[in-house]
Write an enzyme that holds these catalytic residues in place. Structure first.
Site, PDB file in Angstrom:
ATOM      1  N   GLU A 104       0.839  -1.209   0.000  1.00 34.28           N
ATOM      2  CA  GLU A 104       0.000   0.000   0.000  1.00 34.28           C
ATOM      3  C   GLU A 104       0.870   1.254   0.000  1.00 34.28           C
ATOM      4  O   GLU A 104       0.574   2.232  -0.698  1.00 34.28           O
ATOM      5  CB  GLU A 104      -0.937  -0.006   1.219  1.00 34.28           C
ATOM      6  CG  GLU A 104      -1.932  -1.157   1.177  1.00 34.28           C
ATOM      7  CD  GLU A 104      -2.915  -1.110   2.333  1.00 34.28           C
ATOM      8  OE1 GLU A 104      -4.017  -0.584   2.146  1.00 34.28           O
ATOM      9  OE2 GLU A 104      -2.582  -1.609   3.430  1.00 34.28           O
ATOM     10  N   GLU A 131      -3.137  -9.995   3.920  1.00 32.88           N
ATOM     11  CA  GLU A 131      -4.339  -9.640   4.688  1.00 32.88           C
ATOM     12  C   GLU A 131      -5.413 -10.717   4.535  1.00 32.88           C
ATOM     13  O   GLU A 131      -6.084 -11.076   5.500  1.00 32.88           O
ATOM     14  CB  GLU A 131      -4.926  -8.306   4.192  1.00 32.88           C
ATOM     15  CG  GLU A 131      -4.137  -7.080   4.586  1.00 32.88           C
ATOM     16  CD  GLU A 131      -3.061  -6.718   3.585  1.00 32.88           C
ATOM     17  OE1 GLU A 131      -2.634  -7.587   2.799  1.00 32.88           O
ATOM     18  OE2 GLU A 131      -2.631  -5.559   3.599  1.00 32.88           O
TER      19      GLU A 131
HETATM   20  C1  1HE Z   1       7.106  -8.593  11.770  1.00 33.19           C
HETATM   21  C2  1HE Z   1       6.383  -8.424  10.557  1.00 33.19           C
HETATM   22  C3  1HE Z   1       5.155  -7.724  10.627  1.00 33.19           C
HETATM   23  C4  1HE Z   1       8.190  -9.507  10.111  1.00 33.19           C
HETATM   24  N1  1HE Z   1       4.736  -7.272  11.824  1.00 33.19           N
HETATM   25  N2  1HE Z   1       6.644  -8.126  12.929  1.00 33.19           N
HETATM   26  N3  1HE Z   1       2.307  -8.486   6.913  1.00 33.19           N
HETATM   27  C5  1HE Z   1       2.535  -9.827   6.812  1.00 33.19           C
HETATM   28  O1  1HE Z   1       1.658 -10.627   7.031  1.00 33.19           O
HETATM   29  C6  1HE Z   1       3.937 -10.229   6.457  1.00 33.19           C
HETATM   30  C7  1HE Z   1       4.591 -10.910   7.638  1.00 33.19           C
HETATM   31  N4  1HE Z   1       6.016 -11.104   7.441  1.00 33.19           N
HETATM   32  C8  1HE Z   1       6.536 -12.118   6.665  1.00 33.19           C
HETATM   33  O2  1HE Z   1       5.824 -12.835   5.983  1.00 33.19           O
HETATM   34  C9  1HE Z   1       8.030 -12.277   6.698  1.00 33.19           C
HETATM   35  O3  1HE Z   1       8.504 -11.694   7.902  1.00 33.19           O
HETATM   36  C10 1HE Z   1       8.794 -11.639   5.518  1.00 33.19           C
HETATM   37  C11 1HE Z   1       8.484 -12.428   4.222  1.00 33.19           C
HETATM   38  C12 1HE Z   1       8.408 -10.167   5.309  1.00 33.19           C
HETATM   39  C13 1HE Z   1      10.321 -11.686   5.788  1.00 33.19           C
HETATM   40  O4  1HE Z   1      10.720 -13.010   6.117  1.00 33.19           O
HETATM   41  P1  1HE Z   1      12.112 -13.256   6.906  1.00 33.19           P
HETATM   42  O5  1HE Z   1      12.305 -14.743   6.987  1.00 33.19           O
HETATM   43  O6  1HE Z   1      13.186 -12.461   6.241  1.00 33.19           O
HETATM   44  O7  1HE Z   1      11.917 -12.606   8.346  1.00 33.19           O
HETATM   45  P2  1HE Z   1      11.141 -13.184   9.658  1.00 33.19           P
HETATM   46  O8  1HE Z   1      12.037 -14.126  10.364  1.00 33.19           O
HETATM   47  O9  1HE Z   1       9.784 -13.667   9.301  1.00 33.19           O
HETATM   48  O10 1HE Z   1      10.926 -11.850  10.512  1.00 33.19           O
HETATM   49  C14 1HE Z   1      11.984 -11.199  11.182  1.00 33.19           C
HETATM   50  C15 1HE Z   1      11.410 -10.464  12.362  1.00 33.19           C
HETATM   51  O11 1HE Z   1      10.518  -9.451  11.878  1.00 33.19           O
HETATM   52  C16 1HE Z   1      10.563 -11.374  13.232  1.00 33.19           C
HETATM   53  O12 1HE Z   1      10.660 -10.868  14.550  1.00 33.19           O
HETATM   54  P3  1HE Z   1      11.636 -11.561  15.650  1.00 33.19           P
HETATM   55  O13 1HE Z   1      11.466 -10.713  16.863  1.00 33.19           O
HETATM   56  O14 1HE Z   1      11.148 -12.981  15.781  1.00 33.19           O
HETATM   57  O15 1HE Z   1      13.028 -11.485  15.043  1.00 33.19           O
HETATM   58  C17 1HE Z   1       9.161 -11.143  12.721  1.00 33.19           C
HETATM   59  O16 1HE Z   1       8.163 -11.406  13.688  1.00 33.19           O
HETATM   60  C18 1HE Z   1       9.212  -9.670  12.426  1.00 33.19           C
HETATM   61  N5  1HE Z   1       8.214  -9.272  11.445  1.00 33.19           N
HETATM   62  N6  1HE Z   1       7.079  -8.999   9.551  1.00 33.19           N
HETATM   63  C19 1HE Z   1       5.480  -7.482  12.931  1.00 33.19           C
HETATM   64  N7  1HE Z   1       4.406  -7.478   9.537  1.00 33.19           N
HETATM   65  C20 1HE Z   1      -3.114  -0.733   6.875  1.00 33.19           C
HETATM   66  S1  1HE Z   1      -3.552  -2.303   6.956  1.00 33.19           S
HETATM   67  C21 1HE Z   1      -2.227  -3.224   6.355  1.00 33.19           C
HETATM   68  C22 1HE Z   1      -2.447  -4.658   6.713  1.00 33.19           C
HETATM   69  C23 1HE Z   1      -1.212  -5.474   6.541  1.00 33.19           C
HETATM   70  O17 1HE Z   1      -0.166  -4.976   6.205  1.00 33.19           O
HETATM   71  S2  1HE Z   1      -1.397  -7.134   6.868  1.00 33.19           S
HETATM   72  C24 1HE Z   1       0.071  -7.842   6.308  1.00 33.19           C
HETATM   73  C25 1HE Z   1       1.118  -7.870   7.379  1.00 33.19           C
END
Ligand code: 1HE
Length: 256
Positions: free
Chosen positions: A110, A130
């Site tokens: 977005e 989402e």
């Molecule tokens: C996060 C987030 C996040 C990573 N919020 N903490 N977005 C999503 O559903 C996407 C979620 N994220 C992923 O699918 C993956 O993290 C990635 C593909 C982006 C990257 O993967 P990777 O293997 O490089 O990283 P990771 O090990 O998954 O994440 C590293 C850290 O970032 C980890 O935290 P840690 O404390 O365990 O190290 C994750 O929890 C954290 N992290 N993404 C919070 N999104 C206005 S409305 C909009 C609505 C939306 O955007 S919904 C979609 C949200």
């Protein structure tokens, strides 16, 4: 202001960088408000803006750790807070070129869709998780993403969790440029430097008139176009640029 965003000025180009790589530049409320504050207080010497994300990923979208139980009113205000922030990007002080790499997902997509030009490298992938998280887009994606790729493709992404790779993303219209891994920032800077040299009214027309014209019925759009054209061409800068061409001082259009 939050530590998760940085500003660097290089002549007329501003570089805005999301600096939360440990959380894949996930957009906390603080970071969304930081984006808003940064675009609202941009120095007025800035003529183009490059938006980058530190680390392997452009942006992982909404910070899911902040997704608390909100009542309907709270959800409405939260989404409107995103809208207000991203409006300052779309209708802000200067055109914005996004440097896409790695994940461009959810609210990250977005945010990217709010920018005026998107340059992606080969590592880029696009998704709207989402759908599978039981929520909906809330940062303007329902309006802006169909304008890039069409409503049917956006609905498919949310229904099925489909992920587009960099090449398919360029083909369907997410990015206007696709470059090799690691080269998106340099390409974005090159474009920003060029855009910064345009007549300011041309950039204004492209940012503020064009998106409105494309939403107007044709009859009104033609009139808005004519008004904008008249204003742009009456500026001294337009007159001197046209004179430069007619007198052989300006570049011709060349085949690439
Ligand atoms: C996060 C987030 C996040 C990573 N919020 N903490 N977005 C999503 O559903 C996407 C979620 N994220 C992923 O699918 C993956 O993290 C990635 C593909 C982006 C990257 O993967 P990777 O293997 O490089 O990283 P990771 O090990 O998954 O994440 C590293 C850290 O970032 C980890 O935290 P840690 O404390 O365990 O190290 C994750 O929890 C954290 N992290 N993404 C919070 N999104 C206005 S409305 C909009 C609505 C939306 O955007 S919904 C979609 C949200």
């Amino acid at each position: 202001m939050t530590q998760d965003i940085q500003l660097e000025i290089r002549d007329a180009v501003a570089i805005v960088r999301l600096t939360r790589p440990a959380k894949r530049n996930a957009l906390s409320d603080g970071l969304i408000l930081g984006i808003r504050a940064m675009f609202e207080t941009m120095p007025d010497t800035v003529r183009a803006i490059v938006l980058d994300g530190e680390g392997e990923h452009f942006c992982a979208g909404l910070d899911l750790s902040e997704l608390k139980e909100r009542d309907a009113g709270g959800g409405l205000h939260h989404s409107r807070m995103w809208h207000a922030a991203l409006e300052t990007v779309q209708f802000g002080p200067a055109p914005v070129i996004a440097v896409l790499h790695g994940a461009v997902v959810g609210g990250g997509l977005e945010l990217a869709a709010t920018c005026h030009i998107r340059v992606a490298d080969e590592t880029t992938f696009y998704a709207l998780p989402e759908g599978s998280r039981g929520i909906f887009v809330g940062g303007g994606g329902a309006v802006r993403i169909p304008r890039l790729i069409g409503e049917a493709r956006m609905a498919d992404m949310m229904f099925t969790g489909r992920v587009y790779n960099a090449a398919d993303g360029e083909r369907v219209g997410f990015a206007q440029y696709l470059v090799p891994r690691g080269q998106a920032f340099d390409k974005a800077m090159e474009l920003a430097q060029r855009i910064a040299q345009n007549a300011p009214l041309t950039n204004y027309a492209l940012m503020h008139a064009l998106p409105r014209i494309s939403e107007q019925p044709a009859d009104q759009g033609f009139l808005t176009e004519a008004l904008m054209a008249a204003i742009a061409q009456s500026a001294p800068e337009a007159k001197s640029r046209v004179r430069d061409f007619l007198e052989g001082r300006a570049a011709k259009v060349k085949k690439d």
